[in-house]
Design a protein around this motif. Sequence first.
Motif, PDB file in Angstrom:
ATOM      1  N   ASN A 148       0.970  -1.507  -0.221  1.00 25.20           N
ATOM      2  CA  ASN A 148       0.000  -0.197  -0.103  1.00 25.20           C
ATOM      3  C   ASN A 148       1.048   1.271  -0.042  1.00 25.20           C
ATOM      4  OD1 ASN A 148      -2.393  -1.435   0.346  1.00 25.20           O
ATOM      5  ND2 ASN A 148      -1.865  -2.090   2.434  1.00 25.20           N
ATOM      6  N   VAL A 149       0.443   2.334  -0.860  1.00 23.37           N
ATOM      7  CA  VAL A 149       1.475   3.346  -0.889  1.00 23.37           C
ATOM      8  C   VAL A 149       1.006   4.381   0.309  1.00 23.37           C
ATOM      9  CG1 VAL A 149       1.573   5.488  -2.317  1.00 23.37           C
ATOM     10  CG2 VAL A 149       1.443   3.581  -3.499  1.00 23.37           C
ATOM     11  N   LEU A 150       2.322   4.759   1.039  1.00 23.06           N
ATOM     12  CA  LEU A 150       2.189   5.532   2.022  1.00 23.06           C
ATOM     13  C   LEU A 150       2.329   7.041   1.857  1.00 23.06           C
ATOM     14  CD1 LEU A 150       4.481   3.364   4.663  1.00 23.06           C
ATOM     15  CD2 LEU A 150       1.704   3.214   4.251  1.00 23.06           C
ATOM     16  N   GLU A 151       3.132   7.221   0.803  1.00 19.98           N
ATOM     17  CA  GLU A 151       3.380   8.617   0.366  1.00 19.98           C
ATOM     18  C   GLU A 151       4.395   8.715  -0.843  1.00 19.98           C
ATOM     19  OE1 GLU A 151       6.262  11.215   2.872  1.00 19.98           O
ATOM     20  OE2 GLU A 151       6.875   9.618   3.924  1.00 19.98           O
ATOM     21  N   THR A 152       4.296   9.814  -1.364  1.00 17.65           N
ATOM     22  CA  THR A 152       5.075  10.120  -2.769  1.00 17.65           C
ATOM     23  C   THR A 152       6.101  10.898  -2.078  1.00 17.65           C
ATOM     24  OG1 THR A 152       3.342  10.022  -4.071  1.00 17.65           O
ATOM     25  CG2 THR A 152       5.355  11.153  -4.920  1.00 17.65           C
ATOM     26  N   LEU A 153       7.647  10.669  -2.421  1.00  9.45           N
ATOM     27  CA  LEU A 153       8.625  11.276  -1.704  1.00  9.45           C
ATOM     28  C   LEU A 153       9.099  12.317  -2.751  1.00  9.45           C
ATOM     29  CD1 LEU A 153      10.605   8.118  -0.687  1.00  9.45           C
ATOM     30  CD2 LEU A 153       9.269   9.514   0.615  1.00  9.45           C
ATOM     31  N   PRO A 154       9.417  13.481  -2.432  1.00  8.98           N
ATOM     32  CA  PRO A 154       9.856  14.698  -3.252  1.00  8.98           C
ATOM     33  C   PRO A 154      11.252  14.274  -3.895  1.00  8.98           C
ATOM     34  CG  PRO A 154      10.654  15.167  -0.782  1.00  8.98           C
ATOM     35  CD  PRO A 154       9.718  13.732  -0.652  1.00  8.98           C
ATOM     36  N   ARG A 155      11.347  14.284  -5.358  1.00  7.60           N
ATOM     37  CA  ARG A 155      12.332  13.863  -6.017  1.00  7.60           C
ATOM     38  C   ARG A 155      13.640  14.901  -6.106  1.00  7.60           C
ATOM     39  NH1 ARG A 155      10.258  12.616 -12.165  1.00  7.60           N
ATOM     40  NH2 ARG A 155       9.102  14.527 -11.482  1.00  7.60           N
ATOM     41  N   ASP A 156      13.255  16.020  -5.483  1.00 11.26           N
ATOM     42  CA  ASP A 156      14.297  17.038  -5.583  1.00 11.26           C
ATOM     43  C   ASP A 156      15.346  16.960  -4.572  1.00 11.26           C
ATOM     44  OD1 ASP A 156      12.976  18.636  -7.281  1.00 11.26           O
ATOM     45  OD2 ASP A 156      12.043  20.023  -6.130  1.00 11.26           O
ATOM     46  N   TYR A 157      14.979  15.942  -3.616  1.00  5.28           N
ATOM     47  CA  TYR A 157      15.874  15.568  -2.513  1.00  5.28           C
ATOM     48  C   TYR A 157      16.226  14.304  -2.412  1.00  5.28           C
ATOM     49  CZ  TYR A 157      14.031  20.374  -0.995  1.00  5.28           C
ATOM     50  OH  TYR A 157      13.773  21.532  -0.859  1.00  5.28           O
ATOM     51  N   LEU A 158      15.962  13.823  -3.620  1.00 10.87           N
ATOM     52  CA  LEU A 158      16.334  12.084  -3.558  1.00 10.87           C
ATOM     53  C   LEU A 158      17.673  12.173  -4.675  1.00 10.87           C
ATOM     54  CD1 LEU A 158      12.998  10.572  -3.759  1.00 10.87           C
ATOM     55  CD2 LEU A 158      14.526  10.682  -1.744  1.00 10.87           C
ATOM     56  N   ARG A 159      18.592  11.030  -4.290  1.00 11.71           N
ATOM     57  CA  ARG A 159      19.760  10.836  -5.269  1.00 11.71           C
ATOM     58  C   ARG A 159      19.857   9.370  -5.221  1.00 11.71           C
ATOM     59  NH1 ARG A 159      18.623  15.137  -6.036  1.00 11.71           N
ATOM     60  NH2 ARG A 159      19.970  17.197  -6.432  1.00 11.71           N
ATOM     61  N   ALA A 160      20.142   8.799  -6.554  1.00 13.70           N
ATOM     62  CA  ALA A 160      20.555   7.285  -6.598  1.00 13.70           C
ATOM     63  C   ALA A 160      21.995   7.307  -6.583  1.00 13.70           C
ATOM     64  CB  ALA A 160      20.309   6.905  -8.012  1.00 13.70           C
ATOM     65  N   VAL A 161      22.671   6.374  -5.487  1.00 12.93           N
ATOM     66  CA  VAL A 161      23.839   6.832  -4.926  1.00 12.93           C
ATOM     67  C   VAL A 161      24.849   5.461  -6.083  1.00 12.93           C
ATOM     68  CG1 VAL A 161      25.420   6.123  -3.132  1.00 12.93           C
ATOM     69  CG2 VAL A 161      23.169   7.318  -2.471  1.00 12.93           C
ATOM     70  N   GLN A 162      26.062   6.163  -6.034  1.00 20.52           N
ATOM     71  CA  GLN A 162      26.916   5.477  -6.970  1.00 20.52           C
ATOM     72  C   GLN A 162      28.161   5.238  -6.189  1.00 20.52           C
ATOM     73  OE1 GLN A 162      27.213   8.202 -10.408  1.00 20.52           O
ATOM     74  NE2 GLN A 162      25.448   6.989 -11.603  1.00 20.52           N
ATOM     75  N   THR A 163      29.101   4.269  -6.802  1.00 22.26           N
ATOM     76  CA  THR A 163      30.528   4.508  -6.366  1.00 22.26           C
ATOM     77  C   THR A 163      31.303   5.356  -7.714  1.00 22.26           C
ATOM     78  OG1 THR A 163      31.292   2.488  -7.314  1.00 22.26           O
ATOM     79  CG2 THR A 163      30.331   2.590  -4.824  1.00 22.26           C
ATOM     80  N   PRO A 164      32.380   5.794  -7.334  1.00 18.25           N
ATOM     81  CA  PRO A 164      33.325   5.970  -6.342  1.00 18.25           C
ATOM     82  C   PRO A 164      32.596   6.567  -5.094  1.00 18.25           C
ATOM     83  CG  PRO A 164      34.209   7.422  -7.862  1.00 18.25           C
ATOM     84  CD  PRO A 164      32.951   6.878  -8.420  1.00 18.25           C
ATOM     85  N   GLN A 165      33.204   6.114  -3.843  1.00 18.66           N
ATOM     86  CA  GLN A 165      32.895   6.837  -2.509  1.00 18.66           C
ATOM     87  C   GLN A 165      34.413   6.814  -1.972  1.00 18.66           C
ATOM     88  OE1 GLN A 165      30.059   4.653  -0.051  1.00 18.66           O
ATOM     89  NE2 GLN A 165      28.421   4.891  -1.800  1.00 18.66           N
ATOM     90  N   ILE A 166      34.636   8.144  -1.315  1.00 19.14           N
ATOM     91  CA  ILE A 166      35.972   8.546  -0.892  1.00 19.14           C
ATOM     92  C   ILE A 166      35.934   8.682   0.601  1.00 19.14           C
ATOM     93  CG2 ILE A 166      36.028  10.917  -1.288  1.00 19.14           C
ATOM     94  CD1 ILE A 166      38.785  10.633  -2.273  1.00 19.14           C
ATOM     95  N   PHE A 167      36.782   8.320   1.516  1.00 17.01           N
ATOM     96  CA  PHE A 167      36.979   8.628   2.750  1.00 17.01           C
ATOM     97  C   PHE A 167      38.297   8.893   3.346  1.00 17.01           C
ATOM     98  CE2 PHE A 167      33.703   5.433   1.574  1.00 17.01           C
ATOM     99  CZ  PHE A 167      32.456   6.154   2.107  1.00 17.01           C
TER     100      PHE A 167
END
Length: 232
Positions: A148-167
């Motif tokens: 069941n759908v609870l809510e629609t998330l605001p795309r402006d603040y969503l990102r699909a995460v990739q690599t590289p990641q640096i630390f």
Amino acid sequence: MVNIGIVIPAAGQGKRMGAGYNKQFLALRDKPILAHTIGLFEESDYVSEIVVVGAEGDIATIEELVSFYDLKKVVKICIGGVLRQDSVCTGVRALSPTIQRIVVHDGARPLLTLPAFHKFLKETETNSAAIMGVPIKDTVKQVDSAGNVLETLPRDYLRAVQTPQIFDRGILEEAHERASVSSYYGTDDASLLEWIGHPVHMVEGMQENIKVTTPEDLWLAERILTMREKER
């Protein structure tokens, strides 16, 4: 931006690919996916060491690949753990003590380019933890366990995460150690930093920097390389 160590987790078996063996050995333009991935970092003047972490049954194949393609910066090929997080932790420990800046990159992301990687290093050189991400194109909805759908998330603040990641090495090691003690498992290394309350910076990634997971992804990767060749 010198003396950077790369950890490449490559222990996943890629069941969704349906090849019957590690997807990272599949040919992309007559060259294994993993060879494309490692080769990118081999070319970078900023990279000092590369550690590849694979499944126990794949170690000999990875060693042959590294030798055949003359990948001199690979200093260690390690047996991975049960989960990706365990494999990355093993890879970090295998880097020389002099390496204090670590990049983690998926073995199945062969389409990162050298200019994009160097741009990423430049944009994140003052951040102790930073990642790549791209804007979400689709509408994303949160659902419950029954669908069941609870809510629609605001795309402006969503990102699909990739690599590289640096630390910075110290904070990455601390996050892994604390997660191990607490039996906490995150979906990527950045999530471990988030879990301990350490800030993670995100910069714009590449839409082409796909993770090759399914046969459709491999087809798309081939098309992307064809397009790049035409643009030269």
